[in-house]
Design an enzyme around this catalytic site. Sequence first.
Site, PDB file in Angstrom:
ATOM      1  N   SER A 113     -19.029 -32.939   4.160  1.00 46.63           N
ATOM      2  CA  SER A 113     -18.420 -33.790   3.147  1.00 46.63           C
ATOM      3  C   SER A 113     -19.286 -33.977   1.902  1.00 46.63           C
ATOM      4  O   SER A 113     -19.616 -33.015   1.242  1.00 46.63           O
ATOM      5  CB  SER A 113     -18.045 -35.127   3.773  1.00 46.63           C
ATOM      6  N   HIS A 114     -19.685 -35.208   1.634  1.00 47.50           N
ATOM      7  CA  HIS A 114     -20.398 -35.506   0.391  1.00 47.50           C
ATOM      8  C   HIS A 114     -21.895 -35.222   0.496  1.00 47.50           C
ATOM      9  O   HIS A 114     -22.619 -35.384  -0.483  1.00 47.50           O
ATOM     10  CB  HIS A 114     -20.186 -36.975   0.022  1.00 47.50           C
ATOM     11  N   ASP A 278     -14.926 -34.855  -3.546  1.00 49.81           N
ATOM     12  CA  ASP A 278     -16.188 -34.573  -2.859  1.00 49.81           C
ATOM     13  C   ASP A 278     -16.220 -33.179  -2.240  1.00 49.81           C
ATOM     14  O   ASP A 278     -15.319 -32.362  -2.472  1.00 49.81           O
ATOM     15  CB  ASP A 278     -16.469 -35.645  -1.801  1.00 49.81           C
ATOM     16  N   ASP A 280     -15.566 -31.829   0.660  1.00 55.20           N
ATOM     17  CA  ASP A 280     -14.436 -31.329   1.444  1.00 55.20           C
ATOM     18  C   ASP A 280     -13.082 -31.807   0.921  1.00 55.20           C
ATOM     19  O   ASP A 280     -12.058 -31.576   1.570  1.00 55.20           O
ATOM     20  CB  ASP A 280     -14.595 -31.687   2.926  1.00 55.20           C
ATOM     21  N   ASP A 282     -11.693 -34.803   0.418  1.00 57.76           N
ATOM     22  CA  ASP A 282     -10.936 -35.967   0.882  1.00 57.76           C
ATOM     23  C   ASP A 282     -11.257 -37.238   0.098  1.00 57.76           C
ATOM     24  O   ASP A 282     -10.552 -38.223   0.203  1.00 57.76           O
ATOM     25  CB  ASP A 282     -11.108 -36.183   2.398  1.00 57.76           C
ATOM     26  N   ARG A 283     -12.327 -37.218  -0.696  1.00 64.42           N
ATOM     27  CA  ARG A 283     -12.631 -38.416  -1.487  1.00 64.42           C
ATOM     28  C   ARG A 283     -12.135 -38.262  -2.919  1.00 64.42           C
ATOM     29  O   ARG A 283     -11.968 -37.140  -3.405  1.00 64.42           O
ATOM     30  CB  ARG A 283     -14.141 -38.644  -1.550  1.00 64.42           C
ATOM     31  N   LYS A 377      -7.959 -38.765   4.648  1.00 65.65           N
ATOM     32  CA  LYS A 377      -7.942 -39.239   3.280  1.00 65.65           C
ATOM     33  C   LYS A 377      -7.780 -38.027   2.375  1.00 65.65           C
ATOM     34  O   LYS A 377      -8.069 -36.904   2.780  1.00 65.65           O
ATOM     35  CB  LYS A 377      -9.184 -40.053   2.954  1.00 65.65           C
TER      36      LYS A 377
HETATM   37  C1  VG1 Z   1     -19.201 -42.798   5.158  1.00 64.65           C
HETATM   38  C2  VG1 Z   1     -18.284 -43.834   4.557  1.00 64.65           C
HETATM   39  C3  VG1 Z   1     -17.009 -43.931   5.362  1.00 64.65           C
HETATM   40  C4  VG1 Z   1     -16.348 -42.556   5.434  1.00 64.65           C
HETATM   41  C5  VG1 Z   1     -17.327 -41.549   5.992  1.00 64.65           C
HETATM   42  C6  VG1 Z   1     -16.790 -40.143   5.969  1.00 64.65           C
HETATM   43  O1  VG1 Z   1     -19.558 -43.174   6.473  1.00 64.65           O
HETATM   44  O2  VG1 Z   1     -18.931 -45.088   4.487  1.00 64.65           O
HETATM   45  O3  VG1 Z   1     -16.164 -44.897   4.765  1.00 64.65           O
HETATM   46  O4  VG1 Z   1     -15.208 -42.600   6.252  1.00 64.65           O
HETATM   47  O5  VG1 Z   1     -18.531 -41.552   5.211  1.00 64.65           O
HETATM   48  O6  VG1 Z   1     -16.430 -39.756   4.689  1.00 64.65           O
HETATM   49  P1  VG1 Z   1     -20.960 -43.880   6.822  1.00 64.65           P
HETATM   50  O7  VG1 Z   1     -20.970 -44.055   8.290  1.00 64.65           O
HETATM   51  O8  VG1 Z   1     -22.038 -43.003   6.282  1.00 64.65           O
HETATM   52  O9  VG1 Z   1     -20.950 -45.178   6.081  1.00 64.65           O
HETATM   53  V1  VG1 Z   1     -16.499 -38.117   4.259  1.00 64.65           V
HETATM   54  O10 VG1 Z   1     -15.725 -37.927   2.879  1.00 64.65           O
HETATM   55  O11 VG1 Z   1     -18.203 -38.004   4.138  1.00 64.65           O
HETATM   56  O12 VG1 Z   1     -16.029 -37.261   5.572  1.00 64.65           O
HETATM   57 CO    CO Z   2     -15.359 -36.022   2.464  1.00 64.27          CO
END
Ligand code: VG1
Ligand code: CO
Length: 544
Positions: A113-114, A278, A280, A282-283, A377
């Site tokens: 992801s990010h 982001d 992948d 989804d953000r 998302k």
């Molecule tokens: C973070 C965010 C959470 C989100 C998750 C995955 O998790 O706070 O809201 O669902 O990333 O997003 P954490 O446990 O680091 O707070 V993605 O777009 O990185 O799959």
């Molecule tokens: Co993501």
Amino acid sequence: MSVIRIDTQPLAGQKPGTSGLRKTVAEFSRPHYLENFVQSIFNALGDCSGKSLVVGGDGRYYNRHAAQVILRMAAANGCSRVLVGQGALLSTPAASCIIRKYGLDGGIVLSASHNPGGPEGDFGIKFNGANGGPAPESVTAAIFAATARIDHYLTLDTADIDLDQPGAVTLGSTAIEIIDPVADYADLMASLFDFPKIASLLGHRRFHMCFDAMHAITGPYALEILERRLGAAAGTVINAVPLEDFGGGHPDPNLAHAGELVARMNGDEPLAFGAASDGDGDRNMVLGSGVFINPCDSLAILAANASVIPAYAAGLAGIARSMPTSRAADRVAAELGIPLFETPTGWKFFGNLMDAGRITLCGEESFGTGSSHIREKDGLWAVLFWLNLIAGLSKPARTILREHWHRYGRDYFSRHDYEAVAEDRATALMDALRARLPGLAGTCLAGHTVAAADDFSYTDPVDGTVSAGQGLRILFEDGARIVFRLSGTGTAGATLRVYYDSYQRDPALLELAPQRALATLFAAADELAGITRLLGRSQPDVIT
Ligand code: VG1
Ligand code: CO
């Protein structure tokens, strides 16, 4: 071509976090590490014969290699059909869309992801089920249990297949279909929104926008949808080519990391609308001219105006938000007379509510917004929703935002992240704070009196599953709130997230800078938890 059985043994550290298993590329490259986890997914699924899957990822370093390994293992484990995005690419929302559209049994999405990518960066694997959504905790627990028992995995003694040519190939007795990663998703978006109306907005000579794909997966999706299907000017999508290291950047759509977009928004010819996604896809981050639209407000605004959008014109069943997300959406749900659900952080908790028809929209403060059109998302969906609103209401984004605050009041929100903290220190801070929660009511901190404090526990209203220990909440008598939790997506040390929100109705105080509006809460948090004292950090690393 024959199935081969490779002996292995359990490897430490394969517990999925908030969103799948996320580790450094170095960790994933250890012998058998990837294979052990993939086989554990198959073992947790039980008999895989006849099962169908989708496989794809965000294009980061290791994506192609991992896709080849997974295809061979899926075939060796008896899967009958595997759809894979051309080039092994698929955004997370597109994978969810494809699972649902083709009635597959699930999918394996490759992404961290990010988190940054590249040989020195991170990689990740998520498993999604037949509803298209992230595996619920019962499934991730079963996968983790399987990683602790594993003694062999199955694969094929075959070479890599060419994933760059669309079409069908056979691997063992498994049908592999290499599909266009974008088309199904783009068709779904066209079915939800008023594309002709958005096209006329984008064609207006005074409406200029920019979408920053941050060299991550949404580039090809945004080019197809915004530029090709909706006719946005060439160059609307920037950083559109997915790169294995995201061009050295951090594919996290916030004001700190989407620097090029922010510069364009504020440049000589300011844009009417800006957005970023982001790694992948989804953000989403959305910006109006001169304004940043906080994701908590964005969810509330989408809900309040959903009747403008074709897919949601019939009304919303309900709304859900993660616990740390501000309560802006709660005010809209109350006015609409629909239920509002407060879930733990992570998209996996929304799936049951959507499957049961209890909610239509949901979101998280971490730039995540979505609806029951899929079970993830969805970054571009949120951008199209905003464009459809701007076109449908004939108002700029900043006006929609301001009018919303005047109508509902404003929930000031900010999240402070303290990254790469020593794990023992972060745990000590959380343990000490947790121990103090029962006696906190009545305490005054920086002028705010504590009304209640607890460790958030969620009981899923659909299946009764209890998820405890989901974040420490401090609720103040004046309606303000502070939440402390540790990240479940990082790969280096611990990350402490501190979330702040407070509610303001006074029309004269609706346009303060959030860091100013929330300043006394920052002092309260430090006084209460000893962030500076225990972590040795006087400032957060990232403020959103
Ligand atoms: C973070 C965010 C959470 C989100 C998750 C995955 O998790 O706070 O809201 O669902 O990333 O997003 P954490 O446990 O680091 O707070 V993605 O777009 O990185 O799959
Ligand atoms: Co993501």
